[in-house]
Design a protein around this motif. Structure first.
Motif, PDB file in Angstrom:
ATOM      1  N   MET A  68     -78.917  54.133  56.944  1.00 42.95           N
ATOM      2  CA  MET A  68     -78.397  53.220  55.910  1.00 42.95           C
ATOM      3  C   MET A  68     -76.950  53.563  55.558  1.00 42.95           C
ATOM      4  N   GLU A  69     -76.662  54.869  55.380  1.00 40.16           N
ATOM      5  CA  GLU A  69     -75.322  55.282  55.013  1.00 40.16           C
ATOM      6  C   GLU A  69     -74.289  54.893  56.070  1.00 40.16           C
ATOM      7  N   GLU A  70     -74.675  55.040  57.342  1.00 35.71           N
ATOM      8  CA  GLU A  70     -73.764  54.704  58.433  1.00 35.71           C
ATOM      9  C   GLU A  70     -73.410  53.226  58.414  1.00 35.71           C
ATOM     10  N   LYS A  71     -74.422  52.372  58.185  1.00 43.27           N
ATOM     11  CA  LYS A  71     -74.196  50.931  58.112  1.00 43.27           C
ATOM     12  C   LYS A  71     -73.315  50.591  56.909  1.00 43.27           C
ATOM     13  N   LYS A  72     -73.578  51.249  55.793  1.00 40.13           N
ATOM     14  CA  LYS A  72     -72.793  50.999  54.579  1.00 40.13           C
ATOM     15  C   LYS A  72     -71.327  51.378  54.802  1.00 40.13           C
ATOM     16  N   GLU A  73     -71.082  52.521  55.420  1.00 40.43           N
ATOM     17  CA  GLU A  73     -69.717  52.956  55.697  1.00 40.43           C
ATOM     18  C   GLU A  73     -69.006  51.980  56.631  1.00 40.43           C
ATOM     19  N   TYR A  74     -69.746  51.459  57.607  1.00 42.76           N
ATOM     20  CA  TYR A  74     -69.176  50.481  58.547  1.00 42.76           C
ATOM     21  C   TYR A  74     -68.751  49.212  57.794  1.00 42.76           C
ATOM     22  N   ILE A  75     -69.596  48.760  56.881  1.00 38.63           N
ATOM     23  CA  ILE A  75     -69.286  47.561  56.092  1.00 38.63           C
ATOM     24  C   ILE A  75     -68.054  47.808  55.229  1.00 38.63           C
ATOM     25  N   ILE A  76     -67.999  48.948  54.538  1.00 40.03           N
ATOM     26  CA  ILE A  76     -66.872  49.264  53.657  1.00 40.03           C
ATOM     27  C   ILE A  76     -65.560  49.257  54.433  1.00 40.03           C
ATOM     28  N   GLU A  77     -65.551  49.942  55.581  1.00 43.98           N
ATOM     29  CA  GLU A  77     -64.319  50.035  56.374  1.00 43.98           C
ATOM     30  C   GLU A  77     -63.843  48.669  56.844  1.00 43.98           C
ATOM     31  N   ASN A  78     -64.756  47.841  57.299  1.00 41.07           N
ATOM     32  CA  ASN A  78     -64.371  46.543  57.838  1.00 41.07           C
ATOM     33  C   ASN A  78     -64.073  45.516  56.747  1.00 41.07           C
ATOM     34  N   VAL A  79     -64.760  45.607  55.623  1.00 37.09           N
ATOM     35  CA  VAL A  79     -64.433  44.733  54.499  1.00 37.09           C
ATOM     36  C   VAL A  79     -63.041  45.087  53.959  1.00 37.09           C
ATOM     37  N   ALA A  80     -62.673  46.369  54.014  1.00 36.17           N
ATOM     38  CA  ALA A  80     -61.333  46.783  53.570  1.00 36.17           C
ATOM     39  C   ALA A  80     -60.270  46.003  54.320  1.00 36.17           C
ATOM     40  N   TYR A  81     -60.408  45.874  55.635  1.00 37.03           N
ATOM     41  CA  TYR A  81     -59.410  45.145  56.416  1.00 37.03           C
ATOM     42  C   TYR A  81     -59.453  43.648  56.118  1.00 37.03           C
ATOM     43  N   ARG A  82     -60.629  43.129  55.779  1.00 37.37           N
ATOM     44  CA  ARG A  82     -60.718  41.712  55.401  1.00 37.37           C
ATOM     45  C   ARG A  82     -60.027  41.469  54.061  1.00 37.37           C
ATOM     46  N   PHE A  83     -60.219  42.385  53.116  1.00 36.16           N
ATOM     47  CA  PHE A  83     -59.521  42.268  51.828  1.00 36.16           C
ATOM     48  C   PHE A  83     -58.007  42.327  52.026  1.00 36.16           C
ATOM     49  N   LEU A  84     -57.548  43.256  52.871  1.00 34.75           N
ATOM     50  CA  LEU A  84     -56.115  43.401  53.118  1.00 34.75           C
ATOM     51  C   LEU A  84     -55.530  42.143  53.740  1.00 34.75           C
ATOM     52  N   LYS A  85     -56.308  41.511  54.602  1.00 32.53           N
ATOM     53  CA  LYS A  85     -55.808  40.352  55.332  1.00 32.53           C
ATOM     54  C   LYS A  85     -55.975  39.043  54.558  1.00 32.53           C
ATOM     55  N   ARG A  86     -57.082  38.897  53.831  1.00 37.07           N
ATOM     56  CA  ARG A  86     -57.401  37.609  53.213  1.00 37.07           C
ATOM     57  C   ARG A  86     -57.375  37.623  51.691  1.00 37.07           C
ATOM     58  N   GLY A  87     -57.284  38.796  51.094  1.00 36.04           N
ATOM     59  CA  GLY A  87     -57.395  38.890  49.652  1.00 36.04           C
ATOM     60  C   GLY A  87     -58.842  39.088  49.245  1.00 36.04           C
ATOM     61  N   ILE A  88     -59.069  39.519  48.017  1.00 36.90           N
ATOM     62  CA  ILE A  88     -60.429  39.827  47.553  1.00 36.90           C
ATOM     63  C   ILE A  88     -61.213  38.561  47.261  1.00 36.90           C
ATOM     64  N   ARG A  89     -60.597  37.626  46.565  1.00 36.89           N
ATOM     65  CA  ARG A  89     -61.305  36.418  46.144  1.00 36.89           C
ATOM     66  C   ARG A  89     -61.788  35.595  47.333  1.00 36.89           C
ATOM     67  N   ASN A  90     -61.037  35.638  48.434  1.00 35.83           N
ATOM     68  CA  ASN A  90     -61.377  34.824  49.599  1.00 35.83           C
ATOM     69  C   ASN A  90     -62.455  35.443  50.478  1.00 35.83           C
ATOM     70  N   VAL A  91     -62.941  36.624  50.105  1.00 31.31           N
ATOM     71  CA  VAL A  91     -64.052  37.249  50.839  1.00 31.31           C
ATOM     72  C   VAL A  91     -65.233  37.348  49.880  1.00 31.31           C
ATOM     73  N   THR A  92     -66.219  36.478  50.033  1.00 29.31           N
ATOM     74  CA  THR A  92     -67.365  36.451  49.133  1.00 29.31           C
ATOM     75  C   THR A  92     -68.487  37.344  49.655  1.00 29.31           C
ATOM     76  N   MET A  93     -69.462  37.596  48.812  1.00 30.19           N
ATOM     77  CA  MET A  93     -70.625  38.380  49.242  1.00 30.19           C
ATOM     78  C   MET A  93     -71.389  37.620  50.331  1.00 30.19           C
ATOM     79  N   ASP A  94     -71.413  36.285  50.251  1.00 32.01           N
ATOM     80  CA  ASP A  94     -72.033  35.477  51.309  1.00 32.01           C
ATOM     81  C   ASP A  94     -71.313  35.701  52.635  1.00 32.01           C
TER      82      ASP A  94
END
Length: 208
Positions: free
Chosen positions: A1-27
């Protein structure tokens, strides 16, 4: 579980950097990582929890800590940082910090204070090293110059302050112009010669 969570965090970080926070929803996150929203909420109780963990991941990242002796001398380190920053400039969405400021003010202040300290400390260390290596002028004031660099990164290169437009801030050319101005001000003749050799090599690599 931790490995999957870390993978999500790292990749969401790049999505936030590229698209902004509001434009990346939980969906979006659930869909892009092939998990259900129920599973996603087992990792992160809400979007604020996700944003918090992404911010902590970015703060812990060593990507922009450039004073690594293995790289070489003080100018080598400066050029290495430039190479790492170049692709980030092209994708970075400045609305991310605006959104943090508006929606998650405590996180915004944590990021701001961290960036201010890291930029200042890294610059001071690099300047002192360059002076000891006879690459930077011995009469420069590292404390004063480090404060100027903090202002350059946090204000001059932030389109929110309208000094440069968004498209200019995303351009490596602007970063290179500012870096060139900086290096001409602080380098000894030997240091400037070495710096120009490195930048000529970069230009040759880019054009070939």
């Amino acid at each position: 579980m931790e490995e999957k969570k870390e993978y999500i965090i790292e990749n969401v970080a790049y999505r936030f950097l590229k698209r902004g926070i509001r434009n990346v929803t939980m969906d979006d996150v659930a869909s892009e990582f092939g998990i259900s929203k129920k599973t996603l909420y087992q990792y992160f109780s809400d979007k604020e929890a996700l944003v918090t963990e992404v911010v902590e991941f970015l703060i812990a990242s060593q990507d922009f800590k450039f004073n690594n002796p293995a790289i070489g001398n003080a100018i080598d380190m400066t050029i290495a940082l430039r190479k790492r920053i170049s692709p980030v400039l092209k994708m970075y969405h400045h609305n991310m910090e605006t959104e943090l400021k508006r929606t998650y003010p405590a996180l915004y202040h944590r990021v701001y204070d961290f960036k201010r300290k890291r930029i200042f400390d890294n610059t001071m260390e690099n300047l002192k090293l360059g002076i000891s290596q006879d690459l930077y002028r011995p009469d420069i004031d590292p404390f004063f110059i480090s404060k100027l660099i903090v202002g350059r990164i946090l204000y001059t290169m932030n389109p929110e302050y309208k000094i440069f437009e968004e498209y200019e801030v995303h351009s490596t050319a602007l970063y290179d112009h500012i870096l060139d101005y900086h290096m001409h001000a602080i380098c000894t003749p030997e240091g400037l010669h070495y710096y120009k050799q490195l930048t000529n090599n970069i230009q040759n690599e880019t054009s070939s």
